[in-house]
Design an enzyme around this catalytic site. Sequence first.
Site, PDB file in Angstrom:
ATOM      1  N   SER A 553       0.911  -1.158   0.205  1.00 58.50           N
ATOM      2  CA  SER A 553      -0.011  -0.072   0.111  1.00 58.50           C
ATOM      3  C   SER A 553       0.779   1.208  -0.056  1.00 58.50           C
ATOM      4  CB  SER A 553      -0.842   0.011   1.235  1.00 58.50           C
ATOM      5  OG  SER A 553      -1.420   1.289   1.281  1.00 58.50           O
ATOM      6  N   TYR A 566      -2.440  -0.378  10.556  1.00 54.34           N
ATOM      7  CA  TYR A 566      -2.577  -0.781   9.183  1.00 54.34           C
ATOM      8  C   TYR A 566      -1.263  -0.224   8.421  1.00 54.34           C
ATOM      9  CZ  TYR A 566      -4.157  -0.965   4.257  1.00 54.34           C
ATOM     10  OH  TYR A 566      -4.220  -1.219   2.893  1.00 54.34           O
TER      11      TYR A 566
END
Length: 676
Positions: A553, A566
Amino acid sequence: MGTVEDLIARSNRLGSDPRNTNFAGGNTSAKGRAVDPVTAGEVDVIWVKGSGGDLGTLQGSGLAALRLDRLRALANVYPGVDREDEMVAAFDYCLHGKGGAAPSIDTAMHGLVQAAHVDHLHPDSGIALATAVDGEALTRECFGDRVVWVPWRRPGFQLGLDIAQVARENPQAIGCVLGGHGITAWGANSEECERNSLEIIRTAESFIATHGKDLPLGERLAANEPLPEAQRHTRAAALAPIIRGLASTDQPQVGHFTDSEVVLDFLASSQHPRLAALGTSCPDHFLRTKVRPMVLDLPPSASPDDTIGRLRELHAQYRQDYAAYYDAHATADSPPMRGADPAIVLVPGVGMFSFGRNKQTARVAGEFYVNAINVMRGAEAISTYRPIDEAEKFRIEYWALEEAKLARMPASKPLATRVALVTGAGSGIGRAIAHRLAAEGACVVVADRDAQAAIDVASDIGTADVAIPVTVDVTQEDQITAAFESAVLAFGGVDLVVNNAGLSVSKSLVETTIDDWDLQHGVMARGSFLVARAAARVMAEQGMGGDLVYISSKNGVVAGPNNIAYGAAKADQSHQVRLLAAELGDIGVRVNGVNPDGVVRGSGIFAGGWGANRAAVYGVKEDELGAFYAGRTLLKKEVLPEHIADAVFALTGGDLSRTTGAHIPVDSGVAAAFLR
């Protein structure tokens, strides 16, 4: 129904029963009247199953249509068996209209026989008679004068002339047994032809059952008795990548595993080494199984190290023997040797591994060897099995016509022969990746914690020859092990693994609990590690290289609010890419990452609450979140799951074969995420 409709219906019925013929084996025909597209007058036409088609699934597009008068007139210019191959090219001058499918080598057999309907089939029972050492006498004993023996002859125009002559000279006959090959039946109409085909097949089955001896394959070997099922599958899963790597020495292959009772009984019999060494006989069999299988000569009780070592020795010997077979029979105009690796590998107590250019080809090769086992059993039950000799096998295996058939096959897709496992493939990005990899030719293992989602995606992609579902929670080591075992048993191994499974909980630092932290790191950091480790083990055993792709990501690079667990887990994944690229290069495994941003539509993560949380952080409505993410990018375009799938394919499709340790941003241009 009309002539063509009757033919297709008959073909489908015959081809749907494996007792009658094998997949893509045999052909059927019908003669009738049709309008000539030039003269508008009626002419006699023959419709015959085209080259390479399958009777069970035959449709009108799979039929070749030829003018019967022109086809039969070829007998007047037939130059003899030494120039047999020229006759197939001559079929093109006999086509009716556009002709339909490419005419097969057996077209002459169908056209020269006077009967209106003809079936040529490869039933195990018929081939058992055809390969018995005294097959002619047994055919007479089994059928009387209703079925006539035709000695072995390579398929072609002369065989058609031979069968036509037999039919003329024996008006009472309903068909013939072709030595070493199969059966042919005929009839005045479609129903009669089908009835005659089934009479020959069922009569041969009954004859073998009635007259056959007990234990036709010899006494059972106690040392070769099958392992219990669970132990058998564990052993097969351990051996599959190693055997696949050996069978892919010349060119990559996809594998298939079979542990059917037929195979296990054959390998437990005392005569299996002798019979396996004789090889198969029917041309349709050995064209797919090669001249003979590779057979492990150790019992299932042998140690794993001894088994693997012996497999490597036998493979080296197999390649030498195959090269010797080629050299013994090749002529100056023979095609080059296509590869010396086995298509069939037999492991006593475990089962059969078969290989091909795709899963269907590998599976069908195994099915054909099961047919061959049935043939051997039947021939040995009533006589002694004697296949056609190796010189004849070579003439067919390296036939110019067979080479032409191979040349007509469509070009392989970029990921053909590759086996991919995608985690989190039940939705969103993973689903898009699974679909794209399959579309590019890969076999795909759809892995997801949601069993039904995995089943649905695999079903959407295609049959089990293309995709299978597995249920796996990537935080559970035993489930990952089971998923890879399923993959290697289904396809022989694994070449391309996408670490995509993920989730997110959007909370501030003080609100993030230990459970939140452990959950996200368990799935993305620990889970990716466990999956990569399992993949590396399989890839190392195969010795064929491979690809690991992490769907990381932009959050692994860019710091943002309310995202500690995250973002940290994604940063962990990003560094795993670098670490594993440095470690696995020695075994030819490339490791790369893709850094998406803001994939809202179709995303399981965003649908699970992450979207609402991020929308609240940025002060926008949830249904406007995709547009918000797009608006802050350089390209002002929303990122979709398909764009991530595009990047995965770009990394693994062959054009970036020298790239490893890279991270590819797919974020429409987030300047803060530029890699430095």
